[in-house]
Design an enzyme around this catalytic site. Structure first.
Site, PDB file in Angstrom:
ATOM      1  N   HIS A   1      49.948  43.927  39.733  1.00  0.00           N
ATOM      2  CA  HIS A   1      49.629  45.369  39.964  1.00  0.00           C
ATOM      3  C   HIS A   1      48.439  45.497  40.994  1.00  0.00           C
ATOM      4  O   HIS A   1      47.331  44.534  40.854  1.00  0.00           O
ATOM      5  CB  HIS A   1      49.133  46.131  38.529  1.00  0.00           C
ATOM      6  CG  HIS A   1      50.290  46.582  37.884  1.00  0.00           C
ATOM      7  ND1 HIS A   1      50.148  46.449  36.461  1.00  0.00           N
ATOM      8  CD2 HIS A   1      51.672  46.702  38.243  1.00  0.00           C
ATOM      9  CE1 HIS A   1      51.336  46.552  35.906  1.00  0.00           C
ATOM     10  NE2 HIS A   1      52.267  47.013  36.913  1.00  0.00           N
TER      11      HIS A   1
ATOM     12  N   GLU B   1      44.540  46.182  40.403  1.00  0.00           N
ATOM     13  CA  GLU B   1      43.766  45.650  39.260  1.00  0.00           C
ATOM     14  C   GLU B   1      43.108  44.301  39.808  1.00  0.00           C
ATOM     15  O   GLU B   1      43.357  43.261  39.589  1.00  0.00           O
ATOM     16  CB  GLU B   1      44.882  45.334  38.244  1.00  0.00           C
ATOM     17  CG  GLU B   1      45.402  46.565  37.372  1.00  0.00           C
ATOM     18  CD  GLU B   1      46.511  46.428  36.655  1.00  0.00           C
ATOM     19  OE1 GLU B   1      46.846  45.148  36.221  1.00  0.00           O
ATOM     20  OE2 GLU B   1      47.201  47.466  36.363  1.00  0.00           O
TER      21      GLU B   1
ATOM     22  N   HIS C   1      46.080  41.677  33.579  1.00  0.00           N
ATOM     23  CA  HIS C   1      46.247  43.003  34.081  1.00  0.00           C
ATOM     24  C   HIS C   1      44.560  43.706  33.631  1.00  0.00           C
ATOM     25  O   HIS C   1      43.832  43.033  32.928  1.00  0.00           O
ATOM     26  CB  HIS C   1      47.041  43.723  33.437  1.00  0.00           C
ATOM     27  CG  HIS C   1      48.536  43.216  33.569  1.00  0.00           C
ATOM     28  ND1 HIS C   1      49.155  43.969  34.476  1.00  0.00           N
ATOM     29  CD2 HIS C   1      49.051  42.098  33.509  1.00  0.00           C
ATOM     30  CE1 HIS C   1      50.430  43.390  35.026  1.00  0.00           C
ATOM     31  NE2 HIS C   1      50.460  42.398  34.163  1.00  0.00           N
TER      32      HIS C   1
ATOM     33  N   GLU D   1      45.191  42.258  29.023  1.00  0.00           N
ATOM     34  CA  GLU D   1      44.255  43.667  29.645  1.00  0.00           C
ATOM     35  C   GLU D   1      42.854  43.201  29.497  1.00  0.00           C
ATOM     36  O   GLU D   1      42.218  43.082  28.302  1.00  0.00           O
ATOM     37  CB  GLU D   1      44.740  44.698  28.737  1.00  0.00           C
ATOM     38  CG  GLU D   1      46.215  45.073  28.670  1.00  0.00           C
ATOM     39  CD  GLU D   1      46.795  45.678  30.074  1.00  0.00           C
ATOM     40  OE1 GLU D   1      46.000  45.860  31.079  1.00  0.00           O
ATOM     41  OE2 GLU D   1      48.080  45.937  30.173  1.00  0.00           O
TER      42      GLU D   1
HETATM   43 ZN    ZN Z   1      48.565  46.074  35.096  1.00  0.00          ZN
END
Ligand code: ZN
Length: 425
Positions: free
Chosen positions: A176, A179, A308, A384
């Site tokens: 992504h 990020e 992420h 995350e």
């Molecule tokens: Zn992500």
């Protein structure tokens, strides 16, 4: 009303975007844009929020998956009064978490000529120069370009192997685009494995092979540096158009072919941030990643970790369901618990762990589910990183080192627990 609101929404962007030279592209600015955190209590509020999103140009930063969660939205100066009124009317509890988004973004401004370190964010060139330099300096690193992005940028990989017969751990970064903390953390970990004098880190670097792809989405990443800080997808025109022209990009962590195309908010909206593609496995970047993973013999890669932002979770398979669980789910939970315990030690950061479909929301097509379900890798997860919503996707650069330190601690706990559980046997 809708047209007026749309105009009001677009105006600040158009006014604020400076044209530095004829050849430069526009850089979108967020002067006086506020970030709001909303707590959505029930389905009705969720539906109302979706309507606001469809009506006016607020930028919703998280997938509107279900009630019982907080969501962050960005609202331009001319719309703030209207949105606040609307939220009050709907009894949606909200607070302003960032007063002027541009000021916050400027705090993490990137120096194009910087050398690699972990106190600021860097451009793709700086990151890749560092990778090349480390590769040239150490015989035990094997560095390979695994493919090119849609716009022709290299996707680089580094394999660290100091001993024959080791099993491998795979670290995936920055699928992504916005990020940034993802590639910053993955390179921090790689640097620890190469250069740290910590005996425990050096033991992990001896006893395991490490395969790192720090930048799966180089086109999106460059775009977040040059044009739109908030970009998430890759940059391939996806065939759709809307009022602002052609729509670009696929959310590549929704495009993997494992129970693809199931749930996920706006996963089927080509112009939205979470578009999972017209079919699975369409993106050159993830095809390159998949064929790279598949180029190793079966059973060699025993753990696949995708990094992420944000929320501080260790998300385990599956994403596509919250009623079906992997055969060794309990074992994976014990390993994730070891990460969580160890990662909290340096600064007290709490990481919650569990199946992503259960903990976060049901969504399909993620790398960790493909790695587990298709490649039979026995421990896979999405980590995350920080934080839990204070800065969200705009984590200031002065937190990069702390994130690296806590994730390195977590990783030690995780690998040792995974070994004890027989993951590497
Ligand atoms: Zn992500």
């Amino acid at each position: 009303m809708r047209l007026l609101l749309l105009l009001l929404a677009i105006l600040p962007l158009a006014m604020a975007a400076p044209k530095s030279s004829a050849t430069d592209r526009l850089a979108i600015r967020y002067d006086y844009f506020k970030v709001y955190s909303l707590f959505i209590e029930n389905e009705q509020q969720l539906e109302e929020l979706k309507e606001i999103y469809e009506d006016i140009s607020v930028h919703v930063l998280n997938e509107l998956a279900g009630p019982g969660h907080s969501y962050n939205i960005i609202v331009g100066p001319l719309l703030q009064k209207y949105v606040e009124g609307k939220l009050n009317e709907l009894k949606i509890i909200f607070k302003v978490i960032v007063d002027d988004l541009q000021k916050l973004l400027d705090k993490s401004a990137v120096d194009k000529d910087s050398q690699m370190e972990w106190e600021s964010y860097h451009t793709l060139d700086t990151i890749y120069d560092w990778v090349d330099k480390e590769c040239a300096a150490h015989d035990y690193l094997e560095c390979k370009v695994i493919g090119q992005s849609y716009e022709g940028r290299d996707i680089k990989s580094i394999r660290l192997s100091k001993r024959e017969g080791n099993k491998a751990i795979f670290l995936e970064g920055n699928i992504h685009a916005m990020e940034w903390i993802s590639s910053a953390t993955v390179t921090f970990l790689l640097n620890e494995l190469i250069n740290s004098e910590d005996p425990e880190m050096q033991r992990l670097s001896e006893e395991y092979d490490w395969i790192v792809v720090p930048m799966v989405n180089p086109d999106g990443f460059v775009y977040t540096h040059e044009v739109e800080r908030l970009w998430r997808k890759n940059r391939r025109p996806n065939g759709a158009t809307n009022s602002s022209g052609p729509c670009y990009g696929i959310d590549m962590n929704r495009n993997f072919d494992y129970h693809w195309g199931g749930a996920g908010w706006n996963i089927d909206e080509p112009c939205d941030h979470w578009f999972g593609g017209h079919e699975p496995n369409t993106e050159i970047e993830i095809l390159s990643l998949q064929s790279f993973v598949s180029s190793f013999e079966d059973g060699y890669i025993r753990s696949y970790m995708a990094f992420h932002a944000y929320g501080q979770y260790v998300l385990l398979p599956y994403g596509h369901s919250n009623t079906e669980f992997p055969p060794n789910y309990e074992q994976m939970k014990r390993i994730a618990a070891a990460f969580s315990d160890a990662a909290s030690e340096p600064y007290g950061s709490a990481f919650t762990y569990g199946a992503s479909g259960l903990l976060n929301y049901v969504v399909s097509g993620a790398a960790k589910d493909w790695a587990y379900g298709v490649k039979n890798i026995p421990f896979t997860c999405t980590v995350e990183l920080r934080d839990k919503g204070t800065y969200g996707f705009f984590l200031p650069s002065n937190q990069i080192t702390e994130v690296g330190v806590e994730v390195a601690a977590g990783l030690k706990g995780l690998v040792n627990k995974a070994a004890e559980e027989g993951i590497f046997d």
